[in-house]
Design an enzyme around this catalytic site. Structure first.
Site, PDB file in Angstrom:
ATOM      1  N   ASP B  14       0.793  -1.226   0.000  1.00 43.30           N
ATOM      2  CA  ASP B  14       0.000   0.000   0.000  1.00 43.30           C
ATOM      3  C   ASP B  14       0.825   1.277   0.000  1.00 43.30           C
ATOM      4  O   ASP B  14       0.324   2.335   0.306  1.00 43.30           O
ATOM      5  CB  ASP B  14      -0.971   0.040   1.204  1.00 43.30           C
ATOM      6  CG  ASP B  14      -2.106  -0.952   1.014  1.00 43.30           C
ATOM      7  OD1 ASP B  14      -2.398  -1.279  -0.144  1.00 43.30           O
ATOM      8  OD2 ASP B  14      -2.670  -1.400   2.023  1.00 43.30           O
ATOM      9  N   LYS B  17       3.232   1.352  -5.033  1.00 39.98           N
ATOM     10  CA  LYS B  17       4.207   0.993  -6.073  1.00 39.98           C
ATOM     11  C   LYS B  17       3.551   0.861  -7.441  1.00 39.98           C
ATOM     12  O   LYS B  17       4.009   1.457  -8.418  1.00 39.98           O
ATOM     13  CB  LYS B  17       4.906  -0.326  -5.710  1.00 39.98           C
ATOM     14  CG  LYS B  17       5.752  -0.245  -4.474  1.00 39.98           C
ATOM     15  CD  LYS B  17       6.423  -1.560  -4.178  1.00 39.98           C
ATOM     16  CE  LYS B  17       5.425  -2.649  -3.796  1.00 39.98           C
ATOM     17  NZ  LYS B  17       4.702  -2.362  -2.541  1.00 39.98           N
ATOM     18  N   ASN B 145       6.439   8.737  -0.870  1.00 41.51           N
ATOM     19  CA  ASN B 145       5.187   8.880  -1.621  1.00 41.51           C
ATOM     20  C   ASN B 145       4.075   9.453  -0.729  1.00 41.51           C
ATOM     21  O   ASN B 145       4.217   9.509   0.488  1.00 41.51           O
ATOM     22  CB  ASN B 145       4.794   7.506  -2.169  1.00 41.51           C
ATOM     23  CG  ASN B 145       3.645   7.597  -3.165  1.00 41.51           C
ATOM     24  OD1 ASN B 145       3.424   8.644  -3.778  1.00 41.51           O
ATOM     25  ND2 ASN B 145       2.898   6.512  -3.324  1.00 41.51           N
ATOM     26  N   LYS B 146       3.005   9.819  -1.391  1.00 43.17           N
ATOM     27  CA  LYS B 146       1.815  10.360  -0.716  1.00 43.17           C
ATOM     28  C   LYS B 146       2.147  11.660   0.013  1.00 43.17           C
ATOM     29  O   LYS B 146       1.583  11.959   1.069  1.00 43.17           O
ATOM     30  CB  LYS B 146       1.207   9.317   0.235  1.00 43.17           C
ATOM     31  CG  LYS B 146       0.945   7.968  -0.475  1.00 43.17           C
ATOM     32  CD  LYS B 146       0.033   7.050   0.290  1.00 43.17           C
ATOM     33  CE  LYS B 146      -0.037   5.695  -0.416  1.00 43.17           C
ATOM     34  NZ  LYS B 146      -0.922   4.735   0.205  1.00 43.17           N
ATOM     35  N   SER B 521      56.124 -41.696  28.374  1.00 42.92           N
ATOM     36  CA  SER B 521      57.052 -40.611  28.020  1.00 42.92           C
ATOM     37  C   SER B 521      57.487 -39.794  29.234  1.00 42.92           C
ATOM     38  O   SER B 521      57.088 -38.648  29.390  1.00 42.92           O
ATOM     39  CB  SER B 521      56.442 -39.707  26.931  1.00 42.92           C
ATOM     40  OG  SER B 521      55.109 -39.366  27.227  1.00 42.92           O
TER      41      SER B 521
END
Lengths: 300, 610
Positions: B14, B17, B145-146, B521
């Protein structure tokens, strides 16, 4: 292609797509409709695999209602390209007497194009099917992938398309599935014409304006291509300078009045027009979203 | 500047686009009269603008989309202005359709990210930005936008732009152009808005017509993945592909990666002739001299500029599968024209979509972003994605369903030793160990007889093997019966015994194994000698500690009893000294710890050193 520098990029992309399709294919085929898009597609296939001939046969679904000029052109071009041409007609449809005049465009298209195509594809067992579809043709095609998956019954499921990142096409199929591959996805109608001009690709003469016998029906010019066309009372074919933006079955494809007899004139007209090319196709108007429905059913 | 600009339109649901795209198409006269008639008709049926034309219906082409008023899948639309040609991908905003958005973004040079001036930056805005950046988009237009609905409030616009710039910092976006627009009125799309006199930047279309958003291609060496081998007759063998980088001309020296085979470009074959040069983006057919062995998936590259070859990678991935991504599950991988098996060996983290946080994750769900380690079934030529989209982007395909389950980008190879061409690298210890997915080393267990060395060694080996490691246990029993059969128990023989043991262990570590050496060892010097044979960090001295009294009490083989009876001479701890390790890597007190606990300590220490 110097004037339109993006044409060579479109060509390279289309060739790349064709080679990806062929590399993956067990049984490839190219749907060949004889129209301008098919002519471009065949030309690209020749370039992609040169010096070998295109490694796939052409499949033409013949409704028996094509313009006569188209059939002559088809046979000549296939021979010249060195490709095998497969022509399929729905014989049951012919035997049942289905014509565009007696059964309406929807029923005719279903039987002679959609069903016929399914028959041909099932018969051939093709896995990779090259088509000349462009995304600018209409809205549902704008949504379709370059490699578009079809079910064993040739249906397209627009809500379950495979993601298609970059140029990495997933060509894996389950038994019976196939892929419709559209190398011209990103081309526009104007691109097709400019490319035809730049590459001097032969096309059916019906695209050029000439005086042809036509009648006006529902505001559209229909060409009387043979004597199978029943004339309405009071209807007499008139000679008019017309040409075709798209080619299909003659009773279902309307001509436009035009003087464009050269490619340059056609291109100028294409760019200047304020009407879409599908306007001349009767089947698209049958009902809204008819293309999406037809594609879901296996129409190309 | 490339003649075609490909861009993707993304953002939250919304944000407008499809309306914006419809408006641009209409204002640039791309819409046919009959199309507009159809839109007017559709608008009365599905539209959200009353009787006015809903321009979103120009692009929302699927029945479900029009009925639901949303965008489900990406729509592509090509259009041109006198200055440039465009291909725009209109991407869905819903989170559940993120992978369709990714499809549209992957081929884009630029992204127009939309946001609603009233809502500002939403999580989905950030998610889309992160995905487009991962897929290689470096230029972004933030279309706020808007603006008409916030009275073209300049402060509002600037604070949204500032917030967005702060959020995208550090994710690879190099340029953000913020533009205040109204898709509904068309202001600042193709013409300047009269209400936003304070805005002096370009309109959206001006920016798109002039921006140079492609990654620079200059000075890159030649690379061409082979798509197809064309063999129409025995005399012709052509390699078809699209040039991924650089240029090529006849006479150029090349290598075939990964084999590293050298050859010379004989000709560039095109329809009906030959050409003298091909550059990035061109689809061509090359012939080589001599006719070397080349298959689909190989990459022909400029000689002297070999491509890296590896079989383990770190990568970013956006997951698209219905089934979650699971470590260890085999997938098919497609990387340029190469297809092979691949397994995710580790999920390093999931990426938090809104803030980029690194979150722990056992698997990745559909639409998740993550960073993974990946192992392929054989070494492949590649380039990191940041250098080359064509050679560093890949998809994973589910083997059961054939679905495209993920889109990934290679960040770097994990096996540095295998850099350059396969031919060029020596098989060394690191390579052999990497094949076994482990760090090779020697775990040296020292301690009195009956201190618990054999118990710990056996259990340790079992644990390591269960964990998928490759091991070998060296002890007195398996050496004294063969290699050291000629040695007795004099001090000199015992020193020689340990020398041979250490040398054998070194060879085995070189072969990529984890060697467990379990020997009394007793002398510091011989243990130091053993250590000296290894790289630092590859030798771990593990002191298995128990007092002589406790060992004599345990005495499982009755040796202490016999030694005390004088039957065994030079018995360590009794008649011969045991020099306790001063700084062992691990100290195991077997009087207090269970064998399980001992093994746990050793493995912990191994992981710490890794």
């Amino acid at each position: 292609m110097k004037r339109y520098p993006w044409l060579s990029a479109l060509e390279s992309e289309a060739i790349e797509i064709m080679r990806e399709g062929i590399a993956a294919a067990a049984r490839p085929v190219m749907l060949y409709s004889i129209g301008k898009d098919s002519s471009v597609l065949l030309h690209l296939a020749r370039k992609a695999f040169w010096p070998a001939p295109p490694p796939m046969p052409l499949l033409h679904v013949d409704t028996t209602w094509k313009f006569r000029e188209m059939i002559a052109f088809r046979d000549r071009v296939a021979a010249e390209a060195g490709v095998k041409l497969i022509v399929h007609t729905n014989r049951e449809g012919v035997d049942a007497g289905i014509t565009p005049f007696t059964h309406g465009s929807a029923c005719f298209t279903e039987a002679m194009k959609t069903v016929a195509l399914r028959q041909a594809l099932d018969g051939g067992g093709y896995d990779i099917v090259f088509v000349g579809a462009r995304r600018d043709e209409e809205k549902s095609r704008a949504k379709e992938r370059v490699f578009s998956l079809r079910s064993p019954t040739h249906q397209w499921d627009p809500k379950a398309q495979r993601p298609e990142p970059w140029n990495l096409y997933n060509t894996h199929l389950q038994t019976g599935e196939s892929l419709r591959v559209s190398p011209l996805s990103n081309w526009t109608e104007a691109d097709v014409w400019r490319y035809i001009a730049a590459e001097e690709i032969p096309i059916v003469p019906l695209y050029y304006a000439a005086a042809r016998p036509v009648v006006k029906r529902d505001g559209l010019w229909i060409m009387v291509d043979d004597d199978r066309m029943p004339l309405e009372p009071g209807e007499t074919p008139r000679m008019r300078r017309v040409r075709f933006r798209t080619l299909g079955c003659y009773p279902l494809t309307a001509a436009i009045e035009s003087d464009a007899a050269t490619l340059a004139a056609i291109i100028a007209e294409t760019i200047a027009t304020d009407h879409s090319e599908r306007e001349g196709r009767l089947i698209d108007h049958d009902d809204e979203a008819s293309m999406e429905r037809k594609k879901r059913e296996g129409y190309f | 500047m490339s003649p075609t600009l490909r861009f993707v339109l993304c953002g939250s649901v919304d944000d407008g686009k499809s309306t914006l795209l419809g408006r641009i198409l209409q204002d640039t006269r791309q819409v046919f009269a009959d199309e507009m008639e159809r839109v007017a008709e559709d608008s009365r049926r599905y539209g959200t603008r009353g009787d006015a034309a809903d321009l979103a219906l120009l692009v929302d082409g699927l029945l479900d989309e029009r009925e639901q008023g949303i965008t489900i899948d990406v729509a592509y639309r090509a259009f041109e202005t006198p200055r440039r040609r465009f291909i725009v991908a209109d991407a869905p905003g819903h989170e559940q359709y993120t992978c369709n958005m990714a499809t549209g973004a992957s081929t884009a040079h630029l992204a127009v990210v939309m946001t609603d001036a009233r809502k500002g930056i939403l999580p989905q805005t950030a998610r889309h930005t992160r995905i487009v950046a991962m897929l290689g988009v470096r230029h972004i237009v933030l279309a706020v936008n808007k603006m008409d609905l916030v009275d073209w409030d300049r402060d509002r616009f600037e604070s949204i732009a500032a917030q967005y710039r702060a959020e995208v910092a550090g994710i690879g976006v190099t340029k953000v152009q913020a533009i205040p627009v109204s898709a509904l009125t068309g202001d600042n799309l193709t013409r300047r808005g009269s209400a936003s006199t304070w805005y002096d930047g370009p309109t959206l279309l001006e920016h798109l017509e002039t921006v140079d958003a492609e990654r620079p291609a200059d000075r890159q060496p030649f690379r061409m993945p082979v798509q197809y081998v064309n063999r129409p007759n025995p005399d012709f063998r052509g390699y078809c592909g699209r040039v991924a980088a650089g240029t090529v001309s006849p006479g150029d020296q090349v290598l075939v990666s990964p084999a590293g085979t050298p050859a010379e470009v004989e000709s560039i074959v095109v329809w009906g002739g030959e050409r003298q040069q091909a550059a990035r983006g061109d689809s061509v057919t090359l012939t080589l001299q001599p006719q070397v062995d080349v298959s689909r998936g190989d990459v022909i590259v400029a000689a002297g500029e070999p491509l890296e070859v590896a079989d383990q990678f770190q990568a970013r991935i956006v997951w698209m599968g219905d089934e979650p991504l699971t470590v260890g599950r085999p997938y098919r991988m497609k990387l340029h024209t190469q297809e092979l098996g691949a397994t995710v060996t580790r999920i390093r983290h999931r990426v938090g979509v809104s803030d980029g946080a690194e979150l722990a994750a056992a698997n990745l769900e559909r639409n998740d972003l993550g960073v993974i380690n990946l192992a392929t079934t054989r070494p492949v030529p590649f380039a990191p994605f940041d250098e080359s989209r064509a050679l560093g982007g890949f998809i994973l395909i589910d083997r059961a369903t054939n679905a495209t389950a993920g889109a990934g980008t290679i960040t770097f190879p994990l096996m540095r030793a295998a850099n350059l061409s396969w031919q060029a690298f020596d098989i060394d210890r690191a390579v052999r160990a990497q094949m076994k997915r482990q760090q090779a080393r020697c775990l040296w267990l020292t301690g009195l007889s009956a201190s618990g060395k054999s118990t710990v060694a056996n259990l340790l080996e079992r644990r390591l093997v269960t964990g998928g490691r490759h091991t070998y246990l060296l002890d007195g029993d398996n050496l004294r019966h063969g290699l050291n059969r000629d040695l007795g128990f004099t001090e000199a023989d015992r020193v020689e015994n340990i020398r041979r043991v250490a040398e054998v262990a070194r060879l085995m570590v070189d072969a990529g194994l984890i060697v467990i050496a379990s020997f009394i060892s007793p002398f510091r010097s011989e243990r130091e000698f053993a250590r000296s044979l290894f790289e630092p960090g590859d030798f771990m001295e593990i002191f298995v500690d128990a007092s002589v009294e406790v060992c004599a009490r345990r005495d499982p083989k009755g040796l202490y009893a016999r030694a005390l009876n004088g039957e065994i001479r030079n018995f360590t701890g009794l008649s011969s000294p045991y020099e306790r390790p001063e700084n062992p890597d691990v100290h195991l007190d077997t009087e207090k710890l269970s064998p399980e606990q001992c093994v746990k300590l050793v493995i912990q220490q191994m992981e710490e050193v890794e």
